[in-house]
Motif scaffolding. Structure first.
Motif, short mmCIF file in Angstrom:
data_model
loop_
_atom_site.label_atom_id
_atom_site.label_comp_id
_atom_site.label_asym_id
_atom_site.label_seq_id
_atom_site.Cartn_x
_atom_site.Cartn_y
_atom_site.Cartn_z
N GLU A 191 0.96 -1.16 -0.03
CA GLU A 191 0.05 -0.07 0.09
C GLU A 191 0.82 1.40 -0.09
O GLU A 191 1.03 2.00 -1.18
CB GLU A 191 -0.91 -0.09 1.31
CG GLU A 191 -1.56 0.85 1.41
CD GLU A 191 -2.56 0.81 2.63
OE1 GLU A 191 -3.14 -0.15 3.03
OE2 GLU A 191 -2.71 2.11 3.37
N GLY A 192 1.44 1.64 0.94
CA GLY A 192 2.34 2.81 1.21
C GLY A 192 3.21 2.63 2.29
O GLY A 192 2.97 1.69 3.31
N ILE A 221 10.21 -5.70 -4.04
CA ILE A 221 9.22 -4.92 -3.22
C ILE A 221 9.00 -3.40 -3.42
O ILE A 221 10.02 -2.72 -3.19
CB ILE A 221 9.63 -5.53 -1.82
CG1 ILE A 221 9.97 -6.83 -1.68
CG2 ILE A 221 8.23 -4.93 -0.64
CD1 ILE A 221 10.21 -7.41 -0.24
N CYS A 222 7.49 -3.11 -3.40
CA CYS A 222 7.63 -1.94 -3.53
C CYS A 222 6.08 -1.42 -2.90
O CYS A 222 5.37 -2.14 -2.61
CB CYS A 222 7.83 -1.13 -5.02
SG CYS A 222 6.82 -1.98 -6.10
N ASN A 223 5.71 -0.30 -3.51
CA ASN A 223 4.17 0.13 -2.84
C ASN A 223 3.62 1.08 -3.81
O ASN A 223 4.09 1.63 -4.88
CB ASN A 223 4.10 1.03 -1.32
CG ASN A 223 4.77 0.21 -0.22
OD1 ASN A 223 3.93 -0.76 0.26
ND2 ASN A 223 5.71 0.56 0.51
N GLY A 279 -2.75 -6.48 -0.20
CA GLY A 279 -3.76 -5.70 0.25
C GLY A 279 -4.82 -4.94 -1.02
O GLY A 279 -4.75 -5.10 -2.04
N ARG A 280 -5.89 -4.40 -0.37
CA ARG A 280 -6.84 -3.83 -1.24
C ARG A 280 -6.44 -2.46 -2.01
O ARG A 280 -6.86 -2.31 -3.49
CB ARG A 280 -8.35 -3.33 -0.70
CG ARG A 280 -8.31 -2.17 0.42
CD ARG A 280 -9.58 -2.38 1.26
NE ARG A 280 -9.37 -1.26 2.20
CZ ARG A 280 -10.15 -0.15 2.12
NH1 ARG A 280 -10.30 0.47 0.98
NH2 ARG A 280 -9.80 0.86 3.29
N PHE A 281 -5.69 -1.72 -1.44
CA PHE A 281 -5.20 -0.54 -2.40
C PHE A 281 -4.11 -0.99 -3.62
O PHE A 281 -4.45 -0.51 -4.45
CB PHE A 281 -4.40 0.43 -1.75
CG PHE A 281 -5.50 1.06 -0.58
CD1 PHE A 281 -6.18 2.49 -1.17
CD2 PHE A 281 -5.72 0.80 0.51
CE1 PHE A 281 -6.95 2.72 -0.25
CE2 PHE A 281 -6.42 1.57 1.44
CZ PHE A 281 -7.13 2.44 1.00
N SER A 282 -3.45 -1.90 -3.39
CA SER A 282 -2.83 -2.39 -4.41
C SER A 282 -3.60 -3.43 -5.33
O SER A 282 -3.60 -3.11 -6.91
CB SER A 282 -1.55 -3.47 -3.72
OG SER A 282 -0.90 -3.94 -4.90
N TYR A 324 -1.66 -11.46 -9.02
CA TYR A 324 -2.15 -12.30 -8.02
C TYR A 324 -2.26 -11.56 -6.83
O TYR A 324 -1.39 -11.21 -6.00
CB TYR A 324 -1.03 -13.48 -7.84
CG TYR A 324 -1.30 -14.53 -6.79
CD1 TYR A 324 -2.28 -15.38 -7.07
CD2 TYR A 324 -0.43 -14.90 -5.72
CE1 TYR A 324 -2.56 -16.59 -6.28
CE2 TYR A 324 -0.87 -15.82 -4.82
CZ TYR A 324 -1.68 -16.73 -5.18
OH TYR A 324 -2.15 -17.74 -4.32
N PRO A 325 -3.49 -11.38 -6.58
CA PRO A 325 -3.98 -10.82 -5.37
C PRO A 325 -3.86 -11.42 -3.99
O PRO A 325 -4.40 -12.58 -4.07
CB PRO A 325 -5.25 -10.17 -5.54
CG PRO A 325 -5.84 -10.83 -6.96
CD PRO A 325 -4.73 -11.83 -7.44
N MET A 326 -3.35 -10.73 -3.07
CA MET A 326 -3.19 -11.30 -1.71
C MET A 326 -3.60 -10.34 -0.48
O MET A 326 -3.47 -9.00 -0.86
CB MET A 326 -1.95 -11.85 -1.51
CG MET A 326 -1.43 -13.15 -1.97
SD MET A 326 0.52 -13.69 -1.64
CE MET A 326 0.50 -13.76 0.13
N TYR A 327 -4.13 -10.85 0.67
CA TYR A 327 -4.10 -9.83 1.83
C TYR A 327 -2.84 -9.17 2.18
O TYR A 327 -1.95 -9.71 1.83
CB TYR A 327 -5.08 -10.57 2.70
CG TYR A 327 -6.39 -10.72 2.76
CD1 TYR A 327 -7.19 -9.77 3.05
CD2 TYR A 327 -6.73 -12.07 2.24
CE1 TYR A 327 -8.49 -10.17 2.80
CE2 TYR A 327 -8.04 -12.26 2.16
CZ TYR A 327 -9.01 -11.30 2.50
OH TYR A 327 -10.27 -11.58 2.40
N HIS A 328 -3.22 -8.22 2.58
CA HIS A 328 -1.60 -7.53 2.94
C HIS A 328 -1.36 -8.31 4.43
O HIS A 328 -2.24 -8.55 5.35
CB HIS A 328 -2.15 -6.08 3.40
CG HIS A 328 -0.77 -4.97 3.59
ND1 HIS A 328 0.01 -5.23 4.88
CD2 HIS A 328 -0.20 -4.10 2.62
CE1 HIS A 328 1.08 -4.31 4.64
NE2 HIS A 328 0.89 -3.79 3.45
N PRO A 329 -0.04 -8.47 4.46
CA PRO A 329 0.49 -8.86 5.85
C PRO A 329 -0.02 -8.21 6.95
O PRO A 329 0.05 -8.93 8.22
CB PRO A 329 2.01 -8.99 5.51
CG PRO A 329 2.16 -8.83 3.96
CD PRO A 329 1.19 -8.00 3.61
#
Ligand code: SF4
Length: 200
Positions: free
Chosen positions: A42-43, A79-81, A121-124, A150-155
């Motif tokens: 996300e950020g 890895i980025c946001n 996460g949802r924003f990504s 491939y969407p996943m939940y945010h850790p």
């Protein structure tokens, strides 16, 4: 200097949105410059803003463990946001901030040319699947324009609610096989609206 490093300098000087006024450091992203696997969160949060590095707080430690569970270290992926500067008090990023930062993320993907993009996460997720619900589409790969999304939940979700941890672990465990079978995943058109997404 690589094209990606040049982009980091551009990001460091960016004042395209109000987040430039409150950040300590920009957090462009890090990892292998030709990674086949890119994770987009996300950020930046507090620690990321302090260090100028993505996913270095508690959620980052969990991401490291998840990567380890599939035999990878963070140096082997990228890895980025979605946004490169920390929103004050970790509030959600605003649509105009995401839009302002969009060209940087697009450029990163163009330069890295990954085989697979994992949205955390949802924003990504929203960046690639506007209008979708993460509870409906997490853990389901789609191949579009030659890239597997491939969407996943945010850790961070697993830190707050342990019941998400199992879901995140399950989704992560499928990644090696998806990469190995990438060519076998049918190509789809990029979804235009939420109605199309409900077909997935
Ligand atoms: S969040 Fe992105 S668009 Fe906004 S100031 Fe930071 S780098 Fe620029």
């Amino acid at each position: 200097m690589s094209a990606l490093t040049e982009l980091y300098e551009e990001i460091a000087n960016c004042e395209r949105c109000v987040l430039s006024q409150s950040r300590t450091n920009t957090v462009p992203g890090e990892g292998l410059e030709d990674a086949e696997l890119v994770f987009i969160g996300e950020g930046p949060g507090f620690h990321e803003d302090q260090q100028g590095r993505p996913f270095v707080g508690q959620a980052g430690q969990l991401l490291d463990q998840l990567l380890e569970s599939i035999g990878l270290r963070r140096e082997q992926v990228y890895i980025c946001n979605v946004i490169k500067c920390r929103p004050p008090r970790n509030r959600d990023p605003l649509p105009e901030e995401i839009e302002a930062c969009r060209p940087f993320l697009d450029r990163q993907i163009e330069l890295i040319k990954p085989q697979m993009i994992v949205t955390l996460g949802r924003f990504s997720m929203e960046r690639y699947f506007p209008g979708a619900k993460i509870s409906h589409i997490h853990g389901q790969p789609r191949r579009m324009g030659g890239i597997i999304y491939y969407p996943m939940y945010h850790p961070a979700a697993a830190l707050h609610q342990r019941r998400w941890l199992q879901l995140i672990e399950e989704d992560m465990s499928k990644i090696p096989q998806l990469l190995a079978q990438a060519d076998g995943i049918a190509e789809m058109e990029l979804p235009q609206d939420a109605e199309q997404l409900s077909l997935f």
